[in-house]
Structures are given as C-alpha cells and as structure tokens.
Write a protein that holds these residues in place. Structure first.
Motif, short mmCIF file in Angstrom:
data_model
loop_
_atom_site.label_atom_id
_atom_site.label_comp_id
_atom_site.label_asym_id
_atom_site.label_seq_id
_atom_site.Cartn_x
_atom_site.Cartn_y
_atom_site.Cartn_z
N SER A 197 0.74 -1.32 -0.35
CA SER A 197 -0.04 -0.13 -0.23
C SER A 197 0.77 1.22 0.19
O SER A 197 1.90 1.20 0.90
CB SER A 197 -0.59 -0.47 1.25
OG SER A 197 -0.23 0.02 2.22
N VAL A 200 -3.73 10.79 -1.20
CA VAL A 200 -4.72 9.55 -1.24
C VAL A 200 -3.51 8.65 -0.91
O VAL A 200 -2.24 8.20 -1.08
CB VAL A 200 -3.66 9.73 -3.60
CG1 VAL A 200 -4.51 8.48 -4.03
CG2 VAL A 200 -4.63 11.10 -4.10
N VAL A 201 -4.60 7.55 -0.24
CA VAL A 201 -4.11 6.17 -0.36
C VAL A 201 -4.45 5.24 -0.99
O VAL A 201 -5.24 5.04 -1.45
CB VAL A 201 -4.29 5.45 0.98
CG1 VAL A 201 -4.52 4.49 1.17
CG2 VAL A 201 -4.95 6.64 2.38
N ARG A 202 -3.23 4.02 -1.47
CA ARG A 202 -3.52 2.92 -2.56
C ARG A 202 -3.37 1.78 -2.45
O ARG A 202 -2.22 1.89 -2.19
CB ARG A 202 -2.86 3.68 -3.92
CG ARG A 202 -2.91 2.87 -5.34
CD ARG A 202 -2.39 3.50 -6.45
NE ARG A 202 -1.03 3.42 -6.31
CZ ARG A 202 -0.08 2.18 -6.55
NH1 ARG A 202 -0.20 1.22 -7.12
NH2 ARG A 202 1.09 2.35 -6.22
N TRP A 224 -7.51 1.17 -1.29
CA TRP A 224 -8.41 2.33 -0.47
C TRP A 224 -8.91 1.61 0.45
O TRP A 224 -9.28 0.51 -0.01
CB TRP A 224 -9.40 3.01 -1.12
CG TRP A 224 -9.96 4.06 0.07
CD1 TRP A 224 -11.62 3.78 -0.08
CD2 TRP A 224 -9.63 5.13 0.35
NE1 TRP A 224 -12.06 4.82 1.05
CE2 TRP A 224 -10.67 5.07 1.43
CE3 TRP A 224 -8.62 6.44 0.66
CZ2 TRP A 224 -10.78 6.82 2.08
CZ3 TRP A 224 -8.88 7.03 1.41
CH2 TRP A 224 -9.47 7.52 2.29
N LYS A 229 -16.32 6.40 2.10
CA LYS A 229 -15.47 7.04 0.90
C LYS A 229 -14.13 8.11 0.98
O LYS A 229 -13.27 8.33 -0.18
CB LYS A 229 -16.28 7.94 0.47
CG LYS A 229 -17.94 5.93 -0.35
CD LYS A 229 -18.45 7.27 -1.26
CE LYS A 229 -19.70 6.13 -1.71
NZ LYS A 229 -20.11 6.72 -2.73
N GLU A 230 -14.14 8.76 2.37
CA GLU A 230 -12.82 10.10 2.23
C GLU A 230 -12.50 9.76 3.59
O GLU A 230 -14.00 9.42 4.80
CB GLU A 230 -13.91 11.04 1.32
CG GLU A 230 -13.56 11.52 0.09
CD GLU A 230 -13.85 12.53 0.07
OE1 GLU A 230 -14.59 13.78 1.16
OE2 GLU A 230 -14.08 13.07 -0.99
N ARG A 270 -8.56 10.31 0.59
CA ARG A 270 -9.44 9.72 -0.55
C ARG A 270 -8.50 8.66 -1.13
O ARG A 270 -7.52 8.85 -1.23
CB ARG A 270 -9.63 11.06 -1.36
CG ARG A 270 -8.47 11.75 -2.26
CD ARG A 270 -8.92 12.67 -2.79
NE ARG A 270 -7.84 13.43 -3.82
CZ ARG A 270 -7.61 12.85 -5.37
NH1 ARG A 270 -8.03 11.94 -5.35
NH2 ARG A 270 -6.53 13.49 -5.57
N ALA A 271 -9.09 7.92 -1.89
CA ALA A 271 -8.75 7.39 -2.66
C ALA A 271 -7.76 7.47 -4.22
O ALA A 271 -7.95 8.50 -4.54
CB ALA A 271 -10.35 6.02 -3.25
#
Length: 250
Positions: free
Chosen positions: A187, A200-202, A204, A209-210, A248-249
C-alpha cells in the motif's frame, strides 16, 4: 516525542497522540474480526506507545539532544523499561492485547538482538509469550499476523503523517504490507496536489469513501533549552495546533 523543525522553532507531537491517530486510521477499516477482538486490536493500536519515560522536567537532559534541542524519539536509545512497561500494561487487558503488543515489540526490537547488551532475554520472553498466547487463544500464526499487520500499517501511516514524510512532487511512499487477506498486499500514500491538499491512499482500505484524521501538536518558539525543566515548562505553555489530514482513494 516526534519533533519537526519549523521556521521559528519546533513542532512537537507526543508519541501517545501519534498512537491515537493510528487508532483513528484503523477504526475506519471495515472490521474483519469478532467485536471483542476488534476492540482489543484498536486498544492495542491506541496504547502501543504508552509507558513513556516520566521525565517531568526535573533536571537532566532526557528530552534533549546534546545541542539542547527537543529530542525526536529516534534520537533516544532503546528503553527496556518502557518496552517492559507497555507489555506489562497490556496484560491487564488480556491475552489478545498482550499478543498484539508483544508482536509489535518483537518487530521493533528484534533487529537489536546481538547488538544491545541484555536484550536477548527480553526478546526470548516475547517469543515464548507469543507462542503461549497464540495456542491458548486457539489462533494460527497467520490469524495473529493478520491482526498485527493492521496495527503495523496504522502505526506506519500515522508516523508518515506526523513526521511530515509525504514526498514532494506527488511521489508515492510505501506505507507497509496490508494484512494477508488484502490484495494487492502493498500500500502507498502520496499527496499529488501538494501540501495542504488531500493525501491519496492506494489501494483504499477504509469503509468510508473519504476520511479526515487529526492530531494535536505543541508549537515551541525556541530552538534550544538548558535542561528538561525548561523544556517541560515550554511544552506546558506552548500553543496547541490541531493538525488535520484529508485522505481519499487513489
């Protein structure tokens, strides 16, 4: 303490406050454990940096670097007293909390084996306790590791935020491995639009959603201190700056 330089002094975030931020991050995940163990996991995350040295500012220089600046936690030596204390406190909340706390201590301090005098006994006791608690709780090592991986992930992301480690120019930094049930396993976090904008976290991992999280920091408008006593007074009188991050995603 987590200590960041500012143009007029220092920003100080207590380690216990960083741990509370880590718990905010974990709380936003969809629960993947029964309620009692999920709450125990959140408690372990929120309290993983407790039992810090009670220096109180009564002389000495525990909280200072040799140059008189507030000491970041990475500049202080390993404290067997603090590590033992946090494990002892965990035992009052049961074997599950003890197992998670012990796994975290092993992750932090196993690299010191053979390099730090007297640490082998402590590390061996951690391993023995982990084996015993895992068996008594009817868990597999994989099940225990899945829960601990979330503790480690939340701790790491909280540190990235608190230590201002989001890279410039929108580059990504790896957080840590996600629990084994999540794919992909790695991640990342970045801040594509620059400071003050959502991170941005990847991928998610959160149930919402946020997400907005926060921590309180002390603002010191002084570079050097004579001793712990002067630092302690300054920290008590320092203005408090709430720090907030929107996530956020990707």
């Amino acid at each position: 303490m987590i200590v960041n330089p500012t143009p007029i002094g220092w920003q100080v975030i207590y380690q216990q406050a960083h741990a509370l931020l880590a718990m905010q991050l974990a709380w936003a995940w969809p629960p993947f454990l029964p309620p009692d163990r999920w709450v125990g996991l959140l408690a372990a995350i929120a309290q993983h940096d407790d039992e810090q040295a009670a220096w109180h500012g009564r002389g000495g220089h525990h909280g200072l670097t040799p140059a008189g600046a507030p000491a970041n936690f990475t500049q202080l030596p390993f404290s067997l007293e603090q590590a033992t204390g946090v494990l002892h406190a965990a035992r009052f909340q049961g074997r599950w909390r003890s197992l998670l706390t012990s796994l975290h201590l092993s992750t932090l301090y196993e690299p010191l084996r053979g390099r730090q005098l007297g640490i082998e006994v402590f590390l061996d006791e951690l391993r023995a306790g982990q084996a015993r608690w895992t068996k008594e709780l009817h868990l597999t090592k994989t099940q225990a590791r899945q829960a601990y991986d979330l503790l480690h992930w939340a701790d790491r992301l909280s540190l990235i935020l608190c230590r201002q480690e989001l890279p410039e120019m929108g580059r990504e930094v790896e957080i840590s491995a996600l629990p084994p049930s999540h794919q992909p396993h790695a991640s990342y976090v970045s801040q594509p639009a620059g400071p003050g904008t959502p991170a941005v976290v990847r991928p998610w991992p959160f149930a919402v959603k946020e997400l907005e999280v926060s921590v309180e920091a002390q603002e010191l408008h002084q570079l050097c201190f004579r001793d712990d006593a002067e630092l302690a007074v300054a920290l008590r009188q320092a203005p408090i700056a709430p720090l907030r991050w929107a996530l956020r995603a990707g």
